[in-house]
Design a protein around this motif. Structure first.
Motif, PDB file in Angstrom:
ATOM      1  N   GLN A 429      43.049  48.946 -28.609  1.00 39.98           N
ATOM      2  CA  GLN A 429      43.527  50.226 -28.892  1.00 39.98           C
ATOM      3  C   GLN A 429      44.667  50.243 -27.736  1.00 39.98           C
ATOM      4  O   GLN A 429      45.873  50.496 -27.875  1.00 39.98           O
ATOM      5  N   GLU A 430      44.303  49.922 -26.709  1.00 36.09           N
ATOM      6  CA  GLU A 430      45.169  49.805 -25.440  1.00 36.09           C
ATOM      7  C   GLU A 430      46.420  48.604 -25.318  1.00 36.09           C
ATOM      8  O   GLU A 430      47.512  49.061 -25.263  1.00 36.09           O
ATOM      9  N   LEU A 431      45.888  47.825 -26.180  1.00 40.81           N
ATOM     10  CA  LEU A 431      46.887  46.428 -26.226  1.00 40.81           C
ATOM     11  C   LEU A 431      48.054  46.680 -27.049  1.00 40.81           C
ATOM     12  O   LEU A 431      49.091  46.471 -27.266  1.00 40.81           O
ATOM     13  N   VAL A 432      47.513  47.548 -28.279  1.00 36.25           N
ATOM     14  CA  VAL A 432      48.368  48.002 -29.603  1.00 36.25           C
ATOM     15  C   VAL A 432      49.467  48.588 -28.838  1.00 36.25           C
ATOM     16  O   VAL A 432      50.307  48.804 -29.389  1.00 36.25           O
ATOM     17  N   HIS A 433      48.840  49.700 -28.045  1.00 38.34           N
ATOM     18  CA  HIS A 433      49.798  50.942 -27.702  1.00 38.34           C
ATOM     19  C   HIS A 433      51.021  50.138 -26.667  1.00 38.34           C
ATOM     20  O   HIS A 433      52.011  50.667 -26.917  1.00 38.34           O
ATOM     21  N   THR A 434      50.564  49.268 -26.079  1.00 38.21           N
ATOM     22  CA  THR A 434      51.569  48.231 -25.207  1.00 38.21           C
ATOM     23  C   THR A 434      52.438  47.631 -26.011  1.00 38.21           C
ATOM     24  O   THR A 434      53.801  47.579 -25.978  1.00 38.21           O
ATOM     25  N   GLU A 435      51.934  47.284 -27.049  1.00 43.81           N
ATOM     26  CA  GLU A 435      52.819  46.122 -28.116  1.00 43.81           C
ATOM     27  C   GLU A 435      53.781  47.332 -28.889  1.00 43.81           C
ATOM     28  O   GLU A 435      55.059  46.928 -28.921  1.00 43.81           O
ATOM     29  N   ARG A 436      53.495  48.343 -29.046  1.00 48.42           N
ATOM     30  CA  ARG A 436      54.160  49.439 -29.867  1.00 48.42           C
ATOM     31  C   ARG A 436      55.461  49.899 -28.853  1.00 48.42           C
ATOM     32  O   ARG A 436      56.534  50.046 -29.118  1.00 48.42           O
ATOM     33  N   ASN A 437      55.107  50.054 -27.656  1.00 46.88           N
ATOM     34  CA  ASN A 437      56.193  50.421 -26.614  1.00 46.88           C
ATOM     35  C   ASN A 437      57.151  49.482 -26.512  1.00 46.88           C
ATOM     36  O   ASN A 437      58.215  49.664 -25.906  1.00 46.88           O
ATOM     37  N   LEU A 438      56.670  48.118 -26.784  1.00 50.81           N
ATOM     38  CA  LEU A 438      57.508  46.931 -26.625  1.00 50.81           C
ATOM     39  C   LEU A 438      58.360  46.699 -27.957  1.00 50.81           C
ATOM     40  O   LEU A 438      59.393  45.702 -28.067  1.00 50.81           O
ATOM     41  N   GLY A 439      58.235  47.605 -29.027  1.00 48.98           N
ATOM     42  CA  GLY A 439      58.907  47.629 -30.120  1.00 48.98           C
ATOM     43  C   GLY A 439      58.315  46.718 -31.272  1.00 48.98           C
ATOM     44  O   GLY A 439      58.701  46.577 -32.292  1.00 48.98           O
ATOM     45  N   GLU A 440      56.960  46.222 -31.007  1.00 53.75           N
ATOM     46  CA  GLU A 440      56.195  45.463 -32.107  1.00 53.75           C
ATOM     47  C   GLU A 440      55.190  46.431 -32.957  1.00 53.75           C
ATOM     48  O   GLU A 440      54.273  46.749 -32.320  1.00 53.75           O
ATOM     49  N   ASN A 442      53.915  45.889 -35.763  1.00 57.19           N
ATOM     50  CA  ASN A 442      52.578  45.186 -36.434  1.00 57.19           C
ATOM     51  C   ASN A 442      52.324  44.013 -35.809  1.00 57.19           C
ATOM     52  O   ASN A 442      52.595  42.736 -36.230  1.00 57.19           O
ATOM     53  N   GLY A 443      51.850  44.023 -34.578  1.00 60.42           N
ATOM     54  CA  GLY A 443      51.704  42.951 -33.417  1.00 60.42           C
ATOM     55  C   GLY A 443      50.461  42.151 -33.850  1.00 60.42           C
ATOM     56  O   GLY A 443      49.470  42.578 -34.518  1.00 60.42           O
ATOM     57  N   TYR A 444      50.180  41.156 -33.009  1.00 60.42           N
ATOM     58  CA  TYR A 444      48.979  40.435 -33.329  1.00 60.42           C
ATOM     59  C   TYR A 444      47.695  41.330 -32.897  1.00 60.42           C
ATOM     60  O   TYR A 444      46.466  41.103 -33.613  1.00 60.42           O
ATOM     61  N   PHE A 445      47.933  41.982 -31.877  1.00 63.51           N
ATOM     62  CA  PHE A 445      46.747  42.835 -31.418  1.00 63.51           C
ATOM     63  C   PHE A 445      46.358  43.997 -32.557  1.00 63.51           C
ATOM     64  O   PHE A 445      45.105  44.419 -32.554  1.00 63.51           O
ATOM     65  N   GLY A 446      47.215  44.311 -33.127  1.00 62.90           N
ATOM     66  CA  GLY A 446      47.160  45.285 -34.248  1.00 62.90           C
ATOM     67  C   GLY A 446      46.332  44.626 -35.423  1.00 62.90           C
ATOM     68  O   GLY A 446      45.616  45.360 -35.774  1.00 62.90           O
ATOM     69  N   GLU A 447      46.355  43.392 -35.619  1.00 61.56           N
ATOM     70  CA  GLU A 447      45.312  42.773 -36.683  1.00 61.56           C
ATOM     71  C   GLU A 447      44.134  42.639 -36.293  1.00 61.56           C
ATOM     72  O   GLU A 447      43.316  42.929 -37.070  1.00 61.56           O
ATOM     73  N   ILE A 448      43.948  42.233 -35.089  1.00 60.23           N
ATOM     74  CA  ILE A 448      42.456  42.359 -34.636  1.00 60.23           C
ATOM     75  C   ILE A 448      41.886  43.548 -34.467  1.00 60.23           C
ATOM     76  O   ILE A 448      40.772  43.835 -34.817  1.00 60.23           O
ATOM     77  N   LEU A 449      42.641  44.741 -34.165  1.00 58.92           N
ATOM     78  CA  LEU A 449      42.434  45.935 -34.141  1.00 58.92           C
ATOM     79  C   LEU A 449      41.871  46.488 -35.621  1.00 58.92           C
ATOM     80  O   LEU A 449      40.853  47.182 -35.900  1.00 58.92           O
ATOM     81  N   ASP A 450      42.676  46.030 -36.547  1.00 52.83           N
ATOM     82  CA  ASP A 450      42.365  46.294 -38.017  1.00 52.83           C
ATOM     83  C   ASP A 450      41.039  45.735 -38.389  1.00 52.83           C
ATOM     84  O   ASP A 450      40.214  46.280 -39.196  1.00 52.83           O
ATOM     85  N   LEU A 451      40.771  44.361 -37.936  1.00 53.88           N
ATOM     86  CA  LEU A 451      39.462  43.610 -38.259  1.00 53.88           C
ATOM     87  C   LEU A 451      38.182  44.759 -37.525  1.00 53.88           C
ATOM     88  O   LEU A 451      37.301  44.850 -38.191  1.00 53.88           O
ATOM     89  N   LEU A 452      38.390  45.021 -36.328  1.00 51.05           N
ATOM     90  CA  LEU A 452      37.473  45.775 -35.976  1.00 51.05           C
ATOM     91  C   LEU A 452      37.167  47.351 -36.609  1.00 51.05           C
ATOM     92  O   LEU A 452      35.891  47.382 -36.776  1.00 51.05           O
ATOM     93  N   ASP A 453      38.351  47.725 -37.039  1.00 58.39           N
ATOM     94  CA  ASP A 453      38.010  49.110 -37.776  1.00 58.39           C
ATOM     95  C   ASP A 453      37.458  48.851 -39.076  1.00 58.39           C
ATOM     96  O   ASP A 453      36.538  49.524 -39.571  1.00 58.39           O
ATOM     97  N   THR A 454      37.643  47.822 -39.652  1.00 63.06           N
ATOM     98  CA  THR A 454      37.118  47.370 -41.187  1.00 63.06           C
ATOM     99  C   THR A 454      35.395  46.922 -41.028  1.00 63.06           C
ATOM    100  O   THR A 454      34.709  47.534 -41.597  1.00 63.06           O
ATOM    101  N   LEU A 455      35.330  46.360 -39.881  1.00 64.25           N
ATOM    102  CA  LEU A 455      33.730  46.071 -39.800  1.00 64.25           C
ATOM    103  C   LEU A 455      32.949  47.490 -39.235  1.00 64.25           C
ATOM    104  O   LEU A 455      31.974  47.335 -39.797  1.00 64.25           O
TER     105      LEU A 455
END
Length: 462
Positions: A429-440, A442-455
């Motif tokens: 969640q922290e990594l995704v927040h950093t990605e979005r601050n950089l303008g990404e 739908n970044g790579y860390f967002g995909e991993i977070l989606d897998l965690l949420d699904t599981l």
């Protein structure tokens, strides 16, 4: 008037005066107009464009009754019956419907050169009618000379056709087809006096060639499979690694080669190498060959399970120093599970295809999921979540989701797994927040977070 100054300003002024006097002199020679409206080109000039109407060439008698318009550097309107020197540029003004004329490029070059000669000789800058006719004739000759020079220049850039044919014939003698190269390499490999170093180089060349489906089939038809199997039994670990690499590349997405390899006991030899002490570099290539043989080949998968393939992979997964092999193992498991599910789901739709029905039957007979449960893979795979590599975590999460239909109850009873998933979710969640601050978004860390949420959703609600 004589030109006594050689400066550029005087020269430009003389050019303008010459053009003005030239127009006046030609206008003075005007006679009665030709009653025809066709554009006439005075003989002795260099051909230019026309207005789209029929153009005729005046004879000496006709020239005496024509009004010859001497073009300038600007467009000027032509009246009916007026003639123009050859080499002039003529156009039809679509707005006014009238024909217009101006000097051609060759005309401007010629008159500028002629005027320069006159000025340099100190002569008066006026020309007689005879000189004008001579000048027009010279312009035609100059244009023809330039055309010949251009043709010679173009010809000099190319070689005769016969010479090219001879060179191509020589090249054909040196060109080898892929089949010829494969035959030559295998003959060298079988040579009795060949060194191990040379054999390793040949294996690398073969691995490059067999990425093409036809080349892999050709290699096997020439006896290449048996040569690779013999190398797997070699005491030289480098030859084992090289031959396994060739086999893996040849088997990838090549059903013809997969069938031949399965019928010749290739899988048993590969499993033996995985089950016995070998360097990890050898086992990586052997595992690559096993994965290439099993993918999209349910018959080989069934054979793999019946010969204890999952047990061999389990021992390899638990072995010390096998961290680099673990990701390859779970990737193989994920591929086998996902392709089987895709075929079974497609089989729910009414598809009148006998080949698909047979494929569906073969996959339904592969007891993959029960053996995963019995082999303890529901607790083995989550161990890779402790890795610090994001790629390893991603592949582990995908495999856990693929095994969820048979492992869900064990996932829920595993307290360590629930705790690890919670920790990882906070990190990503922290990594995704950093990605979005950089303008990404739908970044790579967002995909991993989606897998965690699904599981996590499956563990709580399914």
């Amino acid at each position: 008037m004589r030109a006594n100054c050689s400066t550029r300003g005087l020269f430009d002024g003389l050019v303008c005066a010459f053009m003005l006097l030239l127009c006046c002199q030609l206008s003075a020679t005007t006679v009665s107009q030709k009653p025809d409206t066709a554009l006439t080109v005075v003989e002795g000039g260099d051909g230019g464009g026309d207005s789209g109407e029929d153009a005729t060439t005046a004879t000496e008698d006709e020239e005496s009754i024509l009004k010859v318009v001497q073009p300038t550097s600007e467009w000027q309107t032509l009246k009916p019956g007026e003639a123009v020197p050859r080499g002039s540029h003529v156009r039809l003004n679509l707005q006014t419907g009238q024909r217009e004329v101006r000097q051609g490029e060759e005309q401007r070059k010629y008159w500028a050169r002629k005027l320069r000669e006159k000025v340099e000789e100190g002569q008066h800058h006026s020309f007689s009618t005879a000189e004008l006719k001579e000048a027009l004739q010279k312009m035609e000759e100059l244009h023809a000379e330039n055309s010949d020079n251009n043709e010679d220049t173009v010809r000099s850039q190319f070689r005769p056709l016969e010479e090219l044919k001879r060179e191509m014939a020589d090249l054909d003698m040196l060109v080898e087809t892929d089949a010829q190269i494969l035959s030559r390499l295998l003959a060298q490999f079988r040579s009795t006096n060949i060194t191990t170093e040379r054999q390793l180089k040949i294996l690398l060349e073969l691995e490059y060639l067999v990425h093409q489906v036809d080349n892999a089939q050709t290699l096997f038809s020439m006896g290449g499979l048996q040569i690779m199997l013999d190398c797997l039994n070699s005491s030289n670990y480098q030859l084992q690694e090289g031959s396994a690499f060739v086999l893996g590349s040849a088997l990838s997405s090549n059903p013809v080669v997969q069938v031949e390899a399965a019928e010749n006991g290739t899988l048993q030899r590969l499993l033996t190498l995985l089950a016995t002490p070998r360097p990890h570099s050898v086992k990586k290539k052997v595992l690559f060959a096993v994965a290439s043989l099993l993918r999209h080949f349910p018959h080989a998968q069934n054979h793999f399970l019946s010969h204890g393939g999952l047990q061999v992979l389990s021992e390899l997964f638990r072995g010390e120093g096998g961290e680099g092999l673990r990701v390859r193992i779970i990737t193989l498991l994920y591929d086998m599970i996902s392709e089987r599910e895709m075929v079974l789901q497609a089989g729910m739709e009414p598809i009148p295809d006998a080949a698909h029905e047979e494929r569906l039957r073969q996959y339904s007979e592969v007891p993959l999921q029960p053996q995963l449960l019995e082999g303890g893979w529901c607790t083995l795979v989550p161990e890779l979540l402790d890795s610090s590599e994001h790629d390893w975590r991603e592949k582990t999460l995908r495999t856990l989701l693929a095994m969820a239909p048979v492992c869900l109850s064990q996932y829920r009873s595993d307290g360590t797994l629930s705790f690890t998933l919670g920790v990882l979710k906070g990190q990503y969640q922290e990594l995704v927040h950093t990605e979005r601050n950089l303008g990404e978004e739908n970044g790579y860390f967002g995909e991993i977070l989606d897998l965690l949420d699904t599981l996590e959703f499956k563990l709580k609600w399914l």
